[in-house]
Design a protein around this motif. Structure first.
Motif, PDB file in Angstrom:
ATOM      1  N   TYR A  21       0.946  -1.313   0.272  1.00 38.63           N
ATOM      2  CA  TYR A  21       0.764   0.584   0.097  1.00 38.63           C
ATOM      3  C   TYR A  21       1.064   1.073   0.561  1.00 38.63           C
ATOM      4  O   TYR A  21       0.139   2.472  -0.419  1.00 38.63           O
ATOM      5  CB  TYR A  21      -0.988  -0.091   1.084  1.00 38.63           C
ATOM      6  N   TRP A  22       1.889   1.337   1.257  1.00 42.56           N
ATOM      7  CA  TRP A  22       2.628   2.770   1.342  1.00 42.56           C
ATOM      8  C   TRP A  22       3.451   2.352  -0.654  1.00 42.56           C
ATOM      9  O   TRP A  22       3.952   3.350  -0.520  1.00 42.56           O
ATOM     10  CB  TRP A  22       3.579   2.081   2.304  1.00 42.56           C
ATOM     11  N   ARG A  23       3.873   1.859  -1.021  1.00 41.46           N
ATOM     12  CA  ARG A  23       4.492   1.309  -2.031  1.00 41.46           C
ATOM     13  C   ARG A  23       3.615   2.345  -3.290  1.00 41.46           C
ATOM     14  O   ARG A  23       4.368   3.236  -4.331  1.00 41.46           O
ATOM     15  CB  ARG A  23       4.663  -0.043  -2.939  1.00 41.46           C
TER      16      ARG A  23
ATOM     17  N   GLN B  47      11.137   4.180   0.203  1.00 42.58           N
ATOM     18  CA  GLN B  47      11.121   3.087  -0.884  1.00 42.58           C
ATOM     19  C   GLN B  47      12.266   1.978  -0.414  1.00 42.58           C
ATOM     20  O   GLN B  47      11.225   1.325   0.110  1.00 42.58           O
ATOM     21  CB  GLN B  47      11.165   3.357  -2.886  1.00 42.58           C
ATOM     22  N   ASN B  48      13.288   2.216   0.307  1.00 42.93           N
ATOM     23  CA  ASN B  48      14.771   1.050   0.112  1.00 42.93           C
ATOM     24  C   ASN B  48      13.693   0.849   2.043  1.00 42.93           C
ATOM     25  O   ASN B  48      14.272   0.035   2.613  1.00 42.93           O
ATOM     26  CB  ASN B  48      16.031   2.247   0.293  1.00 42.93           C
ATOM     27  N   LEU B  49      13.346   1.892   2.220  1.00 47.79           N
ATOM     28  CA  LEU B  49      12.892   1.604   3.702  1.00 47.79           C
ATOM     29  C   LEU B  49      12.087   0.201   3.885  1.00 47.79           C
ATOM     30  O   LEU B  49      11.768  -0.801   4.907  1.00 47.79           O
ATOM     31  CB  LEU B  49      12.371   2.882   4.909  1.00 47.79           C
ATOM     32  N   ILE B  50      10.790   0.903   2.657  1.00 46.63           N
ATOM     33  CA  ILE B  50       9.755  -0.133   2.633  1.00 46.63           C
ATOM     34  C   ILE B  50      10.020  -1.854   2.330  1.00 46.63           C
ATOM     35  O   ILE B  50       9.815  -3.014   3.185  1.00 46.63           O
ATOM     36  CB  ILE B  50       8.333   0.109   1.394  1.00 46.63           C
ATOM     37  N   ASP B  51      10.974  -2.098   1.610  1.00 46.28           N
ATOM     38  CA  ASP B  51      11.466  -2.918   1.150  1.00 46.28           C
ATOM     39  C   ASP B  51      12.242  -3.564   2.287  1.00 46.28           C
ATOM     40  O   ASP B  51      12.744  -4.736   2.663  1.00 46.28           O
ATOM     41  CB  ASP B  51      12.532  -2.852   0.032  1.00 46.28           C
ATOM     42  N   ALA B  52      13.217  -2.702   2.504  1.00 42.38           N
ATOM     43  CA  ALA B  52      13.521  -3.254   4.098  1.00 42.38           C
ATOM     44  C   ALA B  52      13.097  -3.878   5.340  1.00 42.38           C
ATOM     45  O   ALA B  52      13.125  -5.513   5.409  1.00 42.38           O
ATOM     46  CB  ALA B  52      15.320  -2.427   4.485  1.00 42.38           C
TER      47      ALA B  52
ATOM     48  N   ASP C  67      11.252  -8.337   7.955  1.00 44.20           N
ATOM     49  CA  ASP C  67      10.725  -8.430   9.295  1.00 44.20           C
ATOM     50  C   ASP C  67       9.422  -9.150   8.764  1.00 44.20           C
ATOM     51  O   ASP C  67       9.357  -9.869  10.574  1.00 44.20           O
ATOM     52  CB  ASP C  67       9.883  -7.460   9.999  1.00 44.20           C
ATOM     53  N   LEU C  68       9.190 -10.097   7.964  1.00 45.04           N
ATOM     54  CA  LEU C  68       8.182 -10.721   7.700  1.00 45.04           C
ATOM     55  C   LEU C  68       8.163 -12.359   7.588  1.00 45.04           C
ATOM     56  O   LEU C  68       7.964 -12.788   8.150  1.00 45.04           O
ATOM     57  CB  LEU C  68       7.230 -10.701   6.850  1.00 45.04           C
ATOM     58  N   TYR C  69      10.193 -12.405   7.605  1.00 48.13           N
ATOM     59  CA  TYR C  69      10.740 -13.188   7.692  1.00 48.13           C
ATOM     60  C   TYR C  69      11.689 -13.864   8.799  1.00 48.13           C
ATOM     61  O   TYR C  69      12.042 -13.051   9.289  1.00 48.13           O
ATOM     62  CB  TYR C  69      11.393 -14.031   6.306  1.00 48.13           C
ATOM     63  N   ASP C  70      12.181 -15.038   8.066  1.00 47.71           N
ATOM     64  CA  ASP C  70      12.946 -15.934   9.701  1.00 47.71           C
ATOM     65  C   ASP C  70      14.664 -15.738   9.301  1.00 47.71           C
ATOM     66  O   ASP C  70      15.437 -16.901   9.767  1.00 47.71           O
ATOM     67  CB  ASP C  70      12.917 -16.451   9.750  1.00 47.71           C
ATOM     68  N   ASP C  71      14.845 -14.770   8.585  1.00 48.58           N
ATOM     69  CA  ASP C  71      16.245 -15.246   7.652  1.00 48.58           C
ATOM     70  C   ASP C  71      17.138 -15.209   8.059  1.00 48.58           C
ATOM     71  O   ASP C  71      18.535 -15.164   8.318  1.00 48.58           O
ATOM     72  CB  ASP C  71      16.250 -14.481   6.097  1.00 48.58           C
ATOM     73  N   GLY C  72      17.469 -13.615   8.807  1.00 53.39           N
ATOM     74  CA  GLY C  72      18.286 -13.050   9.893  1.00 53.39           C
ATOM     75  C   GLY C  72      19.301 -12.187   9.396  1.00 53.39           C
ATOM     76  O   GLY C  72      18.978 -12.290   7.893  1.00 53.39           O
TER      77      GLY C  72
ATOM     78  N   CYS D  86      16.324   3.047  10.154  1.00 55.86           N
ATOM     79  CA  CYS D  86      15.738   3.666  10.798  1.00 55.86           C
ATOM     80  C   CYS D  86      16.582   5.389  10.689  1.00 55.86           C
ATOM     81  O   CYS D  86      16.222   6.169  10.432  1.00 55.86           O
ATOM     82  CB  CYS D  86      16.767   3.447  12.328  1.00 55.86           C
ATOM     83  N   SER D  87      18.389   5.100  10.317  1.00 55.77           N
ATOM     84  CA  SER D  87      18.762   5.964  10.132  1.00 55.77           C
ATOM     85  C   SER D  87      18.276   6.812   8.741  1.00 55.77           C
ATOM     86  O   SER D  87      18.662   8.018   8.583  1.00 55.77           O
ATOM     87  CB  SER D  87      20.574   5.905   9.657  1.00 55.77           C
ATOM     88  N   VAL D  88      17.570   6.511   7.638  1.00 54.92           N
ATOM     89  CA  VAL D  88      17.017   7.611   6.779  1.00 54.92           C
ATOM     90  C   VAL D  88      16.215   7.540   7.636  1.00 54.92           C
ATOM     91  O   VAL D  88      16.019   9.383   6.900  1.00 54.92           O
ATOM     92  CB  VAL D  88      16.012   6.124   6.035  1.00 54.92           C
ATOM     93  N   LEU D  89      15.292   7.459   8.183  1.00 51.77           N
ATOM     94  CA  LEU D  89      14.681   8.905   9.210  1.00 51.77           C
ATOM     95  C   LEU D  89      15.452   9.623   9.884  1.00 51.77           C
ATOM     96  O   LEU D  89      14.923  10.877   9.769  1.00 51.77           O
ATOM     97  CB  LEU D  89      13.311   8.119  10.413  1.00 51.77           C
TER      98      LEU D  89
END
Length: 208
Positions: free
Chosen positions: A5-7, A38-43, A47-52, A67-70
């Protein structure tokens, strides 16, 4: 779905949602670049997965994009330029809520740091591995302090009227202290008392 949605909002540059409209108005008024958002959204997809994260660079990249982008955008709104000011802020936040990640089956500790202390990801929550986990967190806290020192030097070089926008950085040291003192960081949140946060912010404000 919410991330998409935000994209779509950023791509369309218009929305009936009052929050989205306010964001787009801010972007337009201060000529903020869309790419960091846009990079923030992609990053945040991570958080939705368990890849680490495989290593420190991966973690730093995640912290920078989420965070830094903000802080960078805040600097632009304030009329200044600042880079990588809140990697330490993001790291301290991630380390302090390790029990939340454990409950979700997620791990934000880089594999390289785990291997350095002979700690397997699946053993993080085991009582017999607390000592190893605390050693990992102490190493990561030291890395976060290095980032904090660089951030503080960068903020000190900014115009005095812009520095208050970066007062949240004053909370990083307190969070890292709490993490270091936590006897069981996999089960207990590393928290900072509200009055200590207020005091830290007030003291920092007197030095800006």
């Amino acid at each position: 779905i919410r991330l998409q949605y935000w994209r779509d909002v950023l791509n369309a540059e218009s929305s009936d949602n009052p929050v989205a409209a306010a964001l787009l108005d801010t972007v337009k008024s201060f000529r903020l670049p869309l790419a960091p958002l846009q990079n923030l959204i992609d990053a945040r997809v991570a958080d939705l997965y368990d890849d680490g994260f495989a290593n420190q660079n991966d973690l730093e990249g995640y912290c920078g994009e989420t965070c830094s982008v903000l802080f960078q955008l805040v600097a632009i709104v304030a009329g200044a330029e600042a880079n990588a000011l809140s990697v330490a802020y993001a790291m301290a936040g991630l380390l302090s809520i390790l029990p939340v990640h454990q409950a979700r089956g997620q791990c934000y500790l880089p594999e390289t740091y785990l291997r350095n202390h002979d700690l397997a990801r699946e053993d993080i929550g085991k009582p017999e591995c607390v000592k190893k986990l605390r050693a990992v967190l102490l190493d990561m806290a030291a890395m976060a302090r290095d980032h904090l020192q660089k951030a503080q030097s960068a903020v000190a070089a900014l115009p005095p009227d812009i520095r208050p926008a970066f007062l949240p950085l004053a909370l990083v040291h307190k969070k890292l202290e709490s993490i270091g003192k936590n006897p069981d960081p996999a089960r207990t949140l590393s928290t900072v008392a509200g009055w200590r946060k207020i005091l830290a912010l007030w003291l920092a404000s007197t030095r800006t």
